[in-house]
Every structure is written in C-alpha cells, then in structure tokens.
Design a protein around this motif. Structure first.
Motif, PDB file in Angstrom:
ATOM      1  N   PHE A 111       5.223  14.660  12.511  1.00 23.12           N
ATOM      2  CA  PHE A 111       4.170  14.432  13.493  1.00 23.12           C
ATOM      3  C   PHE A 111       4.380  13.159  14.290  1.00 23.12           C
ATOM      4  O   PHE A 111       3.699  12.925  15.274  1.00 23.12           O
ATOM      5  N   GLY A 112       5.296  12.294  13.852  1.00 24.23           N
ATOM      6  CA  GLY A 112       5.589  11.070  14.587  1.00 24.23           C
ATOM      7  C   GLY A 112       4.482  10.036  14.542  1.00 24.23           C
ATOM      8  O   GLY A 112       4.321   9.242  15.461  1.00 24.23           O
ATOM      9  N   ILE A 113       3.714  10.007  13.464  1.00 26.41           N
ATOM     10  CA  ILE A 113       2.642   9.025  13.320  1.00 26.41           C
ATOM     11  C   ILE A 113       3.268   7.724  12.804  1.00 26.41           C
ATOM     12  O   ILE A 113       3.858   7.696  11.729  1.00 26.41           O
ATOM     13  N   ASN A 114       3.139   6.668  13.587  1.00 25.56           N
ATOM     14  CA  ASN A 114       3.765   5.393  13.220  1.00 25.56           C
ATOM     15  C   ASN A 114       2.894   4.531  12.322  1.00 25.56           C
ATOM     16  O   ASN A 114       3.400   3.717  11.566  1.00 25.56           O
ATOM     17  N   ASN A 115       1.588   4.656  12.424  1.00 24.92           N
ATOM     18  CA  ASN A 115       0.658   3.808  11.687  1.00 24.92           C
ATOM     19  C   ASN A 115       0.141   4.554  10.466  1.00 24.92           C
ATOM     20  O   ASN A 115      -0.825   5.305  10.547  1.00 24.92           O
ATOM     21  N   VAL A 116       0.808   4.335   9.339  1.00 25.69           N
ATOM     22  CA  VAL A 116       0.534   5.094   8.122  1.00 25.69           C
ATOM     23  C   VAL A 116       0.234   4.119   6.994  1.00 25.69           C
ATOM     24  O   VAL A 116       0.832   3.049   6.912  1.00 25.69           O
ATOM     25  N   ILE A 117      -0.695   4.504   6.138  1.00 27.40           N
ATOM     26  CA  ILE A 117      -0.925   3.753   4.897  1.00 27.40           C
ATOM     27  C   ILE A 117      -1.301   4.739   3.800  1.00 27.40           C
ATOM     28  O   ILE A 117      -1.925   5.767   4.072  1.00 27.40           O
ATOM     29  N   SER A 118      -0.887   4.409   2.574  1.00 29.07           N
ATOM     30  CA  SER A 118      -1.133   5.294   1.451  1.00 29.07           C
ATOM     31  C   SER A 118      -1.587   4.484   0.246  1.00 29.07           C
ATOM     32  O   SER A 118      -1.472   3.264   0.219  1.00 29.07           O
ATOM     33  N   ILE A 119      -2.066   5.201  -0.739  1.00 22.80           N
ATOM     34  CA  ILE A 119      -2.443   4.610  -2.020  1.00 22.80           C
ATOM     35  C   ILE A 119      -1.309   4.885  -2.995  1.00 22.80           C
ATOM     36  O   ILE A 119      -0.819   6.004  -3.079  1.00 22.80           O
ATOM     37  N   CYS A 120      -0.894   3.863  -3.728  1.00 21.25           N
ATOM     38  CA  CYS A 120       0.065   4.039  -4.816  1.00 21.25           C
ATOM     39  C   CYS A 120      -0.727   4.000  -6.116  1.00 21.25           C
ATOM     40  O   CYS A 120      -1.396   3.008  -6.416  1.00 21.25           O
ATOM     41  N   ASN A 121      -0.677   5.076  -6.871  1.00 19.35           N
ATOM     42  CA  ASN A 121      -1.490   5.200  -8.080  1.00 19.35           C
ATOM     43  C   ASN A 121      -0.792   4.672  -9.333  1.00 19.35           C
ATOM     44  O   ASN A 121      -1.445   4.212 -10.252  1.00 19.35           O
ATOM     45  N   GLN A 122       0.519   4.764  -9.382  1.00 20.83           N
ATOM     46  CA  GLN A 122       1.280   4.367 -10.570  1.00 20.83           C
ATOM     47  C   GLN A 122       2.252   3.245 -10.217  1.00 20.83           C
ATOM     48  O   GLN A 122       2.963   3.322  -9.216  1.00 20.83           O
ATOM     49  N   GLN A 123       2.304   2.244 -11.063  1.00 22.97           N
ATOM     50  CA  GLN A 123       3.159   1.078 -10.858  1.00 22.97           C
ATOM     51  C   GLN A 123       4.618   1.480 -10.641  1.00 22.97           C
ATOM     52  O   GLN A 123       5.296   0.944  -9.765  1.00 22.97           O
ATOM     53  N   TYR A 124       5.109   2.434 -11.411  1.00 26.08           N
ATOM     54  CA  TYR A 124       6.514   2.816 -11.346  1.00 26.08           C
ATOM     55  C   TYR A 124       6.874   3.566 -10.062  1.00 26.08           C
ATOM     56  O   TYR A 124       8.045   3.758  -9.766  1.00 26.08           O
ATOM     57  N   ASN A 125       5.891   3.963  -9.262  1.00 28.88           N
ATOM     58  CA  ASN A 125       6.183   4.646  -7.992  1.00 28.88           C
ATOM     59  C   ASN A 125       6.265   3.695  -6.804  1.00 28.88           C
ATOM     60  O   ASN A 125       6.615   4.118  -5.704  1.00 28.88           O
ATOM     61  N   LYS A 126       5.961   2.425  -7.001  1.00 22.85           N
ATOM     62  CA  LYS A 126       6.013   1.464  -5.893  1.00 22.85           C
ATOM     63  C   LYS A 126       7.390   1.454  -5.235  1.00 22.85           C
ATOM     64  O   LYS A 126       7.513   1.361  -4.017  1.00 22.85           O
ATOM     65  N   ARG A 127       8.411   1.536  -6.038  1.00 25.42           N
ATOM     66  CA  ARG A 127       9.789   1.511  -5.531  1.00 25.42           C
ATOM     67  C   ARG A 127      10.056   2.676  -4.573  1.00 25.42           C
ATOM     68  O   ARG A 127      10.724   2.513  -3.549  1.00 25.42           O
ATOM     69  N   ILE A 128       9.511   3.838  -4.865  1.00 21.72           N
ATOM     70  CA  ILE A 128       9.709   5.010  -4.006  1.00 21.72           C
ATOM     71  C   ILE A 128       9.053   4.782  -2.650  1.00 21.72           C
ATOM     72  O   ILE A 128       9.626   5.105  -1.611  1.00 21.72           O
ATOM     73  N   TYR A 129       7.847   4.225  -2.650  1.00 19.70           N
ATOM     74  CA  TYR A 129       7.170   3.916  -1.389  1.00 19.70           C
ATOM     75  C   TYR A 129       8.019   2.935  -0.560  1.00 19.70           C
ATOM     76  O   TYR A 129       8.192   3.114   0.636  1.00 19.70           O
ATOM     77  N   GLU A 130       8.528   1.913  -1.224  1.00 15.34           N
ATOM     78  CA  GLU A 130       9.318   0.902  -0.527  1.00 15.34           C
ATOM     79  C   GLU A 130      10.621   1.472   0.018  1.00 15.34           C
ATOM     80  O   GLU A 130      11.022   1.162   1.141  1.00 15.34           O
ATOM     81  N   GLU A 131      11.294   2.314  -0.757  1.00 17.00           N
ATOM     82  CA  GLU A 131      12.554   2.920  -0.311  1.00 17.00           C
ATOM     83  C   GLU A 131      12.350   3.825   0.900  1.00 17.00           C
ATOM     84  O   GLU A 131      13.245   3.983   1.718  1.00 17.00           O
ATOM     85  N   ASN A 132      11.170   4.428   1.012  1.00 21.78           N
ATOM     86  CA  ASN A 132      10.876   5.332   2.127  1.00 21.78           C
ATOM     87  C   ASN A 132      10.116   4.649   3.265  1.00 21.78           C
ATOM     88  O   ASN A 132       9.653   5.323   4.181  1.00 21.78           O
ATOM     89  N   ASN A 133       9.986   3.325   3.181  1.00 25.03           N
ATOM     90  CA  ASN A 133       9.296   2.540   4.215  1.00 25.03           C
ATOM     91  C   ASN A 133       7.878   3.046   4.487  1.00 25.03           C
ATOM     92  O   ASN A 133       7.454   3.125   5.637  1.00 25.03           O
TER      93      ASN A 133
END
Length: 159
Positions: A111-133
C-alpha cells in the motif's frame, strides 16, 4: 476392490470440496459484514489512518487521532485490509506479533504507507521489527496516547 477405490475417490472429492469451501469463506466476506469490518470516521481532506487490531484500543486510538485532525478507519478483521482510501498512517495493535509484522509489511510494501507503527508483544520479537525497519513500541504499560504521540513524532521527524 473396485468399490473401495471408487468410494475412496468420491470421499477425496468431497473432502477437497469442503476445504475449498472453507478457503472461500476466509477470502470472500459477505456484503453484510463489510460494514462491521470498516468503521469510517469523517473524511473531509483530512489525513487518514488505518487502525488494525484489538477493538478496545482501536477506538481509543481513533478518538485521539481525531483530536489531531486525523480521520481513521478501524479494521478488526485480520484477513481483509480495507483499502478504499490512500492512507497516511498505519497503526497495528494486535495481540499477536505475527499479525502485526504481516500487516505492517503489507501496508508498507504493497500500500506504500510510510508512517507505520506497531505494538511488539514479546521481547524476543523486537529484533524482527528492527530487521524489517518497522517502528514499534513494546507493550509494557503502553497507552493509546503513547502510540499516537510516537506515530505523530515519527511523521514530523520525516517531514
């Protein structure tokens, strides 16, 4: 012996029919459900946000965004993203990190949405969010106003 083979083929046919029917139930939603899936606030040349996730926090986010002159659409269905409008913002607040990551990736890449924010529920998934910007906030003691504040700050810093 021939009877067993014919009965097996017929049984496989009906099982396949059942699975295909279940897949279409997921993919195609009846017209009467589309009103429940997308709840639209007023759209009069305002910036628009798509909010996906748990309904209670979605309504809070929608009210807070409205105070900042941002209209919103709430999508409570994980399968269908409502896309009748070009969105300026995407907020994803499901209780599942997999859902959050998937919806954010689709929103950003398709969709080309540039302004995105999400909730990270588990500590061990933070790295995945960071790797995918994918900008995220960790769920501990998080409020709707924290999410809106972070989203609007991300957008202001990009301008």
């Amino acid at each position: 012996m021939n009877f067993i083979i014919i009965a097996s083929i017929i049984a496989v046919f009906f099982i396949n029919f059942y699975f295909i029917d279940e897949i279409f139930k997921i993919v195609e939603l009846p017209a009467e459900n589309t009103v429940d899936i997308c709840q639209t606030k007023s759209f009069n040349n305002m910036r628009t946000a798509l909010i996906c996730g748990d309904i209670d926090i979605c309504h809070e986010l929608s009210e807070l965004l409205e105070q900042h002159n941002v209209s919103s659409i709430i999508s409570n269905d994980k399968v269908q993203l409502c896309h009748p409008y070009p969105y300026d913002y995407l907020i994803v607040v499901h209780s599942s990190d997999l859902d959050n990551l998937t919806i954010c990736s689709i929103g950003m890449k398709i969709f080309g949405i540039n302004n995105v924010i999400s909730i990270c529920n588990q500590q061990y998934n933070k790295r995945i969010y960071e790797e995918n910007n994918i900008p995220y906030l960790f769920r501990n003691n998080l409020t709707a106003s924290d999410i809106v504040y972070k989203l609007l700050n991300i957008c202001n810093n990009r301008s």
